[in-house]
Motif scaffolding. Structure first.
Motif, PDB file in Angstrom:
ATOM      1  N   SER A   1       5.840  26.004   8.287  1.00  0.00           N
ATOM      2  CA  SER A   1       5.696  25.271   9.539  1.00  0.00           C
ATOM      3  C   SER A   1       5.857  23.767   9.358  1.00  0.00           C
ATOM      4  N   GLN A   2       5.319  23.232   8.267  1.00  0.00           N
ATOM      5  CA  GLN A   2       5.345  21.787   8.034  1.00  0.00           C
ATOM      6  C   GLN A   2       6.459  21.335   7.097  1.00  0.00           C
ATOM      7  N   GLN A   3       7.278  22.273   6.641  1.00  0.00           N
ATOM      8  CA  GLN A   3       8.380  21.962   5.719  1.00  0.00           C
ATOM      9  C   GLN A   3       7.867  21.213   4.483  1.00  0.00           C
ATOM     10  N   ILE A   4       6.829  21.817   3.871  1.00  0.00           N
ATOM     11  CA  ILE A   4       6.209  21.282   2.669  1.00  0.00           C
ATOM     12  C   ILE A   4       6.536  22.221   1.517  1.00  0.00           C
ATOM     13  N   PRO A   5       6.883  21.721   0.343  1.00  0.00           N
ATOM     14  CA  PRO A   5       7.138  22.607  -0.796  1.00  0.00           C
ATOM     15  C   PRO A   5       5.905  23.475  -1.093  1.00  0.00           C
ATOM     16  N   PHE A   6       6.101  24.798  -1.123  1.00  0.00           N
ATOM     17  CA  PHE A   6       5.004  25.745  -1.264  1.00  0.00           C
ATOM     18  C   PHE A   6       4.155  25.491  -2.505  1.00  0.00           C
ATOM     19  N   ARG A   7       4.771  25.337  -3.655  1.00  0.00           N
ATOM     20  CA  ARG A   7       4.003  25.156  -4.900  1.00  0.00           C
ATOM     21  C   ARG A   7       3.141  23.891  -4.852  1.00  0.00           C
ATOM     22  N   PHE A   8       3.698  22.848  -4.301  1.00  0.00           N
ATOM     23  CA  PHE A   8       2.941  21.598  -4.192  1.00  0.00           C
ATOM     24  C   PHE A   8       1.773  21.788  -3.227  1.00  0.00           C
ATOM     25  N   LEU A   9       2.025  22.461  -2.112  1.00  0.00           N
ATOM     26  CA  LEU A   9       0.975  22.691  -1.128  1.00  0.00           C
ATOM     27  C   LEU A   9      -0.154  23.522  -1.713  1.00  0.00           C
ATOM     28  N   LYS A  10       0.175  24.530  -2.508  1.00  0.00           N
ATOM     29  CA  LYS A  10      -0.844  25.372  -3.142  1.00  0.00           C
ATOM     30  C   LYS A  10      -1.812  24.510  -3.956  1.00  0.00           C
TER      31      LYS A  10
ATOM     32  N   MET B   1       0.844  -1.172   0.000  1.00  0.00           N
ATOM     33  CA  MET B   1       0.000   0.000   0.000  1.00  0.00           C
ATOM     34  C   MET B   1       0.885   1.229   0.000  1.00  0.00           C
ATOM     35  N   HIS B   2       0.448   2.249  -0.707  1.00  0.00           N
ATOM     36  CA  HIS B   2       1.224   3.472  -0.866  1.00  0.00           C
ATOM     37  C   HIS B   2       0.421   4.656  -0.348  1.00  0.00           C
ATOM     38  N   ILE B   3       1.000   5.448   0.554  1.00  0.00           N
ATOM     39  CA  ILE B   3       0.380   6.697   1.003  1.00  0.00           C
ATOM     40  C   ILE B   3       1.065   7.801   0.220  1.00  0.00           C
ATOM     41  N   SER B   4       0.288   8.546  -0.547  1.00  0.00           N
ATOM     42  CA  SER B   4       0.870   9.557  -1.426  1.00  0.00           C
ATOM     43  C   SER B   4       1.371  10.766  -0.646  1.00  0.00           C
ATOM     44  N   ALA B   5       2.318  11.478  -1.244  1.00  0.00           N
ATOM     45  CA  ALA B   5       2.798  12.728  -0.668  1.00  0.00           C
ATOM     46  C   ALA B   5       1.639  13.716  -0.563  1.00  0.00           C
ATOM     47  N   LYS B   6       0.729  13.687  -1.550  1.00  0.00           N
ATOM     48  CA  LYS B   6      -0.420  14.594  -1.515  1.00  0.00           C
ATOM     49  C   LYS B   6      -1.272  14.344  -0.275  1.00  0.00           C
ATOM     50  N   ALA B   7      -1.554  13.100   0.026  1.00  0.00           N
ATOM     51  CA  ALA B   7      -2.377  12.779   1.198  1.00  0.00           C
ATOM     52  C   ALA B   7      -1.662  13.173   2.487  1.00  0.00           C
ATOM     53  N   ASP B   8      -0.370  12.923   2.560  1.00  0.00           N
ATOM     54  CA  ASP B   8       0.420  13.286   3.732  1.00  0.00           C
ATOM     55  C   ASP B   8       0.445  14.804   3.907  1.00  0.00           C
ATOM     56  N   TYR B   9       0.765  15.523   2.856  1.00  0.00           N
ATOM     57  CA  TYR B   9       0.831  16.983   2.926  1.00  0.00           C
ATOM     58  C   TYR B   9      -0.538  17.580   3.232  1.00  0.00           C
ATOM     59  N   ALA B  10      -1.581  17.046   2.630  1.00  0.00           N
ATOM     60  CA  ALA B  10      -2.930  17.553   2.864  1.00  0.00           C
ATOM     61  C   ALA B  10      -3.319  17.387   4.329  1.00  0.00           C
ATOM     62  N   THR B  11      -3.025  16.240   4.894  1.00  0.00           N
ATOM     63  CA  THR B  11      -3.361  15.991   6.295  1.00  0.00           C
ATOM     64  C   THR B  11      -2.577  16.922   7.208  1.00  0.00           C
ATOM     65  N   ARG B  12      -1.294  17.093   6.942  1.00  0.00           N
ATOM     66  CA  ARG B  12      -0.472  17.979   7.762  1.00  0.00           C
ATOM     67  C   ARG B  12      -0.957  19.423   7.668  1.00  0.00           C
ATOM     68  N   ALA B  13      -1.363  19.853   6.487  1.00  0.00           N
ATOM     69  CA  ALA B  13      -1.892  21.210   6.312  1.00  0.00           C
ATOM     70  C   ALA B  13      -3.193  21.376   7.097  1.00  0.00           C
ATOM     71  N   LEU B  14      -4.073  20.384   7.014  1.00  0.00           N
ATOM     72  CA  LEU B  14      -5.340  20.458   7.735  1.00  0.00           C
ATOM     73  C   LEU B  14      -5.123  20.467   9.248  1.00  0.00           C
ATOM     74  N   LEU B  15      -4.137  19.720   9.725  1.00  0.00           N
ATOM     75  CA  LEU B  15      -3.836  19.738  11.161  1.00  0.00           C
ATOM     76  C   LEU B  15      -3.334  21.113  11.597  1.00  0.00           C
ATOM     77  N   GLU B  16      -2.547  21.774  10.754  1.00  0.00           N
ATOM     78  CA  GLU B  16      -2.123  23.153  11.050  1.00  0.00           C
ATOM     79  C   GLU B  16      -3.343  24.056  11.168  1.00  0.00           C
ATOM     80  N   LEU B  17      -4.261  23.935  10.232  1.00  0.00           N
ATOM     81  CA  LEU B  17      -5.468  24.758  10.264  1.00  0.00           C
ATOM     82  C   LEU B  17      -6.323  24.438  11.490  1.00  0.00           C
ATOM     83  N   ALA B  18      -6.390  23.173  11.853  1.00  0.00           N
ATOM     84  CA  ALA B  18      -7.189  22.766  13.006  1.00  0.00           C
ATOM     85  C   ALA B  18      -6.642  23.349  14.305  1.00  0.00           C
TER      86      ALA B  18
END
Length: 144
Positions: free
Chosen positions: A33-42, A1-18
């Motif tokens: 704060s989460q050391q996520i590439p800005f363009r990818f996070l956007k 099973m593979h957890i994508s970078a998108k799912a990981d980054y999305a969850t970390r971003a949502l936890l920051e917002l929470a």
């Protein structure tokens, strides 16, 4: 099973917002704060917005907030918002998968893996993962 970078980054971003429910956060602040590439996070935040998991406000006082309470957003919601199918085989959904002969039972195993993963992710909410309420354990199976 593979957890994508998108799912990981999305969850970390949502936890920051929470953790900051009273004020909007910018993508720049979350990325830093989460050391996520800005363009990818956007890009990821755009997908979360389309799924209703975040809402946004433009302007100098703008940024992003959760679209629903943290207790109502599960990791399953996040994974499906950014990745679509939870598990696929060679890019195809498991629903219609069938094999002949001795391998006929294998698709059911793959579907069970998907169902079990969905159950675990469906029990884990953002609120259950936040520092103030996080116990380090998932809710008991069957508990809502």
């Amino acid at each position: 099973m593979h957890i994508s970078a998108k799912a990981d980054y999305a969850t970390r971003a949502l936890l920051e917002l929470a953790c900051e429910p009273t004020r909007p956060l910018t993508c720049e602040a979350i990325a830093s704060s989460q050391q996520i590439p800005f363009r990818f996070l956007k890009s990821v935040v755009g997908e979360l917005r389309k799924a209703g998991l975040v809402r946004s406000q433009r302007g100098c006082e703008g940024g992003y907030w959760l679209g629903r309470p943290a207790a109502e957003i599960t990791l399953l919601d996040v994974a499906r918002a950014v990745d679509g199918e939870l598990i696929s085989l060679r890019g195809e959904p498991l629903a219609g998968l069938a094999y002949p002969g001795p391998a006929a039972g294998l698709p059911e195993v793959w579907r069970r893996v998907e169902a079990d993963a969905a159950a675990v992710l469906g029990r884990a909410t953002l609120a259950s993962l936040m520092p103030a309420g996080a116990s380090g354990r998932l809710p008991v199976e069957g508990a809502a």
